[in-house]
Write an enzyme that holds these catalytic residues in place. Structure first.
Site, mmCIF file in Angstrom:
data_model
loop_
_atom_site.group_PDB
_atom_site.id
_atom_site.type_symbol
_atom_site.label_atom_id
_atom_site.label_comp_id
_atom_site.label_asym_id
_atom_site.label_seq_id
_atom_site.Cartn_x
_atom_site.Cartn_y
_atom_site.Cartn_z
ATOM 1 N N ASP B 85 0.037 -5.418 -20.075
ATOM 2 C CA ASP B 85 0.683 -4.174 -20.467
ATOM 3 C C ASP B 85 1.594 -4.534 -21.631
ATOM 4 O OD1 ASP B 85 1.634 -1.669 -20.629
ATOM 5 O OD2 ASP B 85 2.411 -1.559 -18.578
ATOM 6 N N ASP B 120 2.857 2.202 -26.313
ATOM 7 C CA ASP B 120 2.938 3.656 -26.181
ATOM 8 C C ASP B 120 4.318 4.096 -25.693
ATOM 9 O OD1 ASP B 120 2.511 2.430 -23.676
ATOM 10 O OD2 ASP B 120 1.822 4.315 -22.818
ATOM 11 N N CYS B 272 -4.216 -2.181 11.813
ATOM 12 C CA CYS B 272 -4.979 -2.863 10.760
ATOM 13 C C CYS B 272 -5.473 -4.187 11.331
ATOM 14 C CB CYS B 272 -4.036 -3.101 9.573
ATOM 15 S SG CYS B 272 -4.731 -4.112 8.257
ATOM 16 N N CYS B 274 -6.542 -6.790 9.041
ATOM 17 C CA CYS B 274 -6.686 -7.714 7.910
ATOM 18 C C CYS B 274 -6.258 -9.107 8.362
ATOM 19 C CB CYS B 274 -5.862 -7.224 6.718
ATOM 20 S SG CYS B 274 -4.103 -7.608 6.830
ATOM 21 N N CYS B 277 -2.704 -9.053 9.669
ATOM 22 C CA CYS B 277 -2.421 -8.257 10.867
ATOM 23 C C CYS B 277 -3.205 -8.726 12.082
ATOM 24 C CB CYS B 277 -2.727 -6.787 10.595
ATOM 25 S SG CYS B 277 -1.718 -6.151 9.260
#
Lengths: 501, 501
Positions: B85, B120, B272, B274, B277
């Protein structure tokens, strides 16, 4: 033996104490095949399951005396909690008349089952007469077994039968509830309906049985092993589940998702991050040897069931179980059927929801099913009781839009209520009280929700009595579409509408 | 540079080729802090992210020449795809007038960014005049930068600005679409709206921008890192995302769920499975040192974002993205607002959905939002075109209930159509054709859905012309409540209703 720690709807978090230890419910028992277990039991334990179920009849057939000597925990090499099914199904299937009820009970006890099941006759999806026979015969056996199990250290499950014949389920449940010695009730064979995704039938059966069973004892739902049905069954009061689906699906190359069961062949991406899915891609699984693939698919399937149980528990803790049901209803059109059916029973579920919560969360309100959220129903009946009692024709009644509220009664001659979608009318005395501020709804509302709100305002007005109820002034916000819609629906009533631009 | 492999609604699966390799989109770029990265980049890569984004300005400030010598891949120790960025936000924040647009572009290029962003002016949530200035200034810089980036091996992102001022977004997008040299369009700063859960505003901005940008190039949504918004953004045509939310939430003890962001303190069970978890409980995480906890929470948060991306891709493959949007709309009332807003654009999204699918799946139809499923809309317009053309006052017209159908035209003087909820009228010629058989709806239907069906039958009848259209016979199944409801709604029309008991 069973302690209830938390309640939401008819669902609960509980502790079930057995001779080998305590399980927190809702809990799922993976079915273990004593002869051929493709996914090692250690991996099942590592995936978070401290309890399994296996078949007493098959264990007896295969291991005989060894099972008695080593105990079922020794045979399976598992030190958690072991439930044994009587094997009624296999006995029926193979017509083995050798195994009597007494044999089967004594055997389960002698191998040290923590939880055992009597030799019942599962109803299945059969005609009325056959269903009646299975109910009567199961009850006859249950009465006979009562003396055999008295004083047993095994917890005994008494299955309620009747299939889709709800009057028979009622009869079976109320007779079963009277028998002594049983610690757990079972709900027999919904599998045949679950396989056909006839979830609304399962909702009917569970609700009917639960209503007549003693509330303090746990209820087991046989053969239910899919994330889509678990939240509904728990909400209706089921505490434990068992199923072999995880391995049966796996053998067939099928993968449980929270929106249905999917063929592995059709997946390009795993919509899951369990230890299996975060390590492999569908393509990699397809290329493995069948045995390894089956094992990994079975493990994934168990993780999905675990997730569903844990998620349901967390929502119970938050008091948001209804919202989980709504969420699940958009995952499969058949889950939506379960939701619609369950909505019929919402008012009764609200009544069982009496405890205060450790964690209080706002209510999220979405569509017309949210109108049946038991927390909404409970609020409404409280509000109605209140305003029916107190509003006795004041000089002025102000019906104010939600955002105006400072929640005070302006003066002697003026009464104030607020109106809010889903909740209806809020007397100023309840303004700020849960859930009047803690309910969040989406900005654009369905017609049913707007009609409901207009209906609530109308019933409020009718409590002001048939004689001139003083002047009623309702404030409408022209920038809120549903507010304008409500005023249109109320147009013909004797209300003065004031519009805010 | 960008290949589109599959499409559903305006969403797509694509391949984005950069100098360091190819990314499959939709893809999420975790934000990496070049100075302080609590979750090591190797763990991010292991969690399945082959691409990251970092801040060029901060890298310049901190590493100066070293960044140019080692390249950004060397500095971060990452060999995947790196987007940078420009750091416009930081430059504005710290008022660093030293860094010119040219500096920032040359710098991103010199460190070997695979994807760079020009300097920008993000609009944010500001008034019209300020928004207009940010749009004009961004465009001015984009024109100025066009010569600087020409021939660059970095892919350059041109951000569309305008915030919630949709006419400015339109202007910004259509001007941006005319500039040469940019490979990717960005949609600037929805973060301020996302943080406030104003998803419907984000839907408006993305739809407005997308409609005017060249369709063949990828679109990046800045600062979007929550599973609730990802499916909607993808459905509207966003291809890539970035966000630091995973780590910002983690530092603050917050845990992403697919229904919102939750404080770790309030979780008793992880909803969850994952790798984080399935290994730890919420209690265990709470007891860890903050650094370790932050790392694990950040990793979990990334897994949830990954899951959302993968699930979205799988639904695109199955052509069921609309159903994913409906499902997601029941996870949070603000997601429902996104859904309601997106429904306004459904007819336009249907148009972009032209490709045939690798995997064809039935359509699941739930509630009134399913009436806007672009596959339903596409079917309806096809059916209407067909019957408007062919039905020229036959002697008899049979309107048959769904279950009767053998899908044939019985004889010369008889025309046959079927009626089905959500789809409406099915000319016999389309009976059996996708999705007339492959659509599945729930058994009990909302009023809106029944009214829609009656409306569809009514418009069909009107195509038979104002003169006597022969005899019209409609068969209603008394055992299906919605079928009976439809016949009631049609009561006044010139239809002979035959009831099947």
């Amino acid at each position: 033996m069973f302690e209830i720690k938390d309640v939401d709807l008819a669902g609960r978090i509980g502790l079930l104490h057995t001779r080998s230890g305590t399980i927190e419910t809702p809990a799922f028992f993976p079915v273990i095949d004593p002869l051929r277990q493709e996914l090692p039991i250690e991996e099942i334990e590592r995936a978070g399951f401290k309890q399994v179920i296996t078949n007493a009849y098959l264990t007896l057939k295969r291991f005989g005396r060894r099972a008695v000597e080593e105990g079922i925990h020794g045979v399976l090499g598992f030190h958690g909690i072991i439930m044994t099914d009587s094997g009624a199904y296999q006995i029926l299937e193979y017509g083995d008349i050798e195994a009597s009820q007494e044999d089967v009970i004594r055997f389960q006890e002698s191998i040290g089952s923590d939880i055992g099941v009597i030799l019942d006759i599962p109803t299945g999806d059969v005609g009325r007469e056959e269903a009646r026979r299975s109910v009567e015969e199961t009850l006859r056996r249950a009465r006979e077994a009562a003396s055999l199990i008295s004083g047993s250290r095994t917890l005994w499950v008494l299955p309620v039968q009747g299939g889709r014949h709800l009057d028979l389920v009622e009869y079976s449940a109320s007779e079963s509830g009277r028998l002594e010695g049983y610690s757990i009730y079972g709900i027999g064979s919904p599998t045949v309906f679950l396989e056909r995704y006839m979830y609304e039938v399962v909702v009917d059966i569970v609700y009917t049985a639960k209503r007549l069973l003693p509330g303090g004892r746990p209820v087991h739902l046989f053969g239910a092993g899919h994330p889509l049905i678990i939240p509904y069954a728990v909400a209706l009061g089921v505490d434990t589940f068992d199923s072999a689906s995880y391995i049966l699906y796996a053998r067939d190359g099928r993968y449980i998702t929270d929106y249905g069961v999917e063929r592995l062949d059709r997946l390009e991406y795993f919509p899951c991050t369990c230890p299996v899915c975060s390590r492999y891609t569908p393509g990699e699984l397809r290329e493995m040897e069948k045995q390894e693939r089956t094992k990994l698919l079975a493990l994934h399937n168990l993780y999905k069931i675990r997730e569903s149980i844990y998620k349901t528990k967390q929502y119970i803790r938050e008091g948001r179980l209804w919202e989980l049901l709504e969420e699940t209803s958009m995952k499969h059109h058949k889950a939506r059927d379960a939701m619609t059916r369950l909505t019929r029973y919402a008012i009764h579920l609200a009544r069982t929801d009496t405890r205060s919560k450790g964690i209080v969360r706002g209510i999220r309100l979405y569509t017309q099913t949210s109108l049946s959220n038991p927390k909404v129903l409970a609020y409404k009946s409280r509000a109605t009781r209140l305003y029916t009692k107190i509003y006795t024709r004041p000089r002025y009644t102000l019906i104010l839009e939600p955002h105006t509220g400072d929640c005070t009664k302006p003066s002697e001659n003026v009464e104030v209520v607020y109106y809010k979608p889903f909740l209806g009318v809020i007397p100023w005395q309840l303004c700020g009280v849960y859930p009047t501020v803690q309910s969040h709804h989406s900005g654009e509302l369905e017609k049913e929700v707007i009609e409901d709100l207009a209906g609530e305002v109308r019933s409020f007005l009718s409590t002001l009595g048939p004689e001139k109820p003083g002047e009623v002034i309702m404030v409408i916000d022209n920038s809120i579409p549903w507010s304008v819609e409500v005023s249109k629906l109320l147009g013909e009533l004797d209300v003065k509408i004031v519009r805010r631009m």
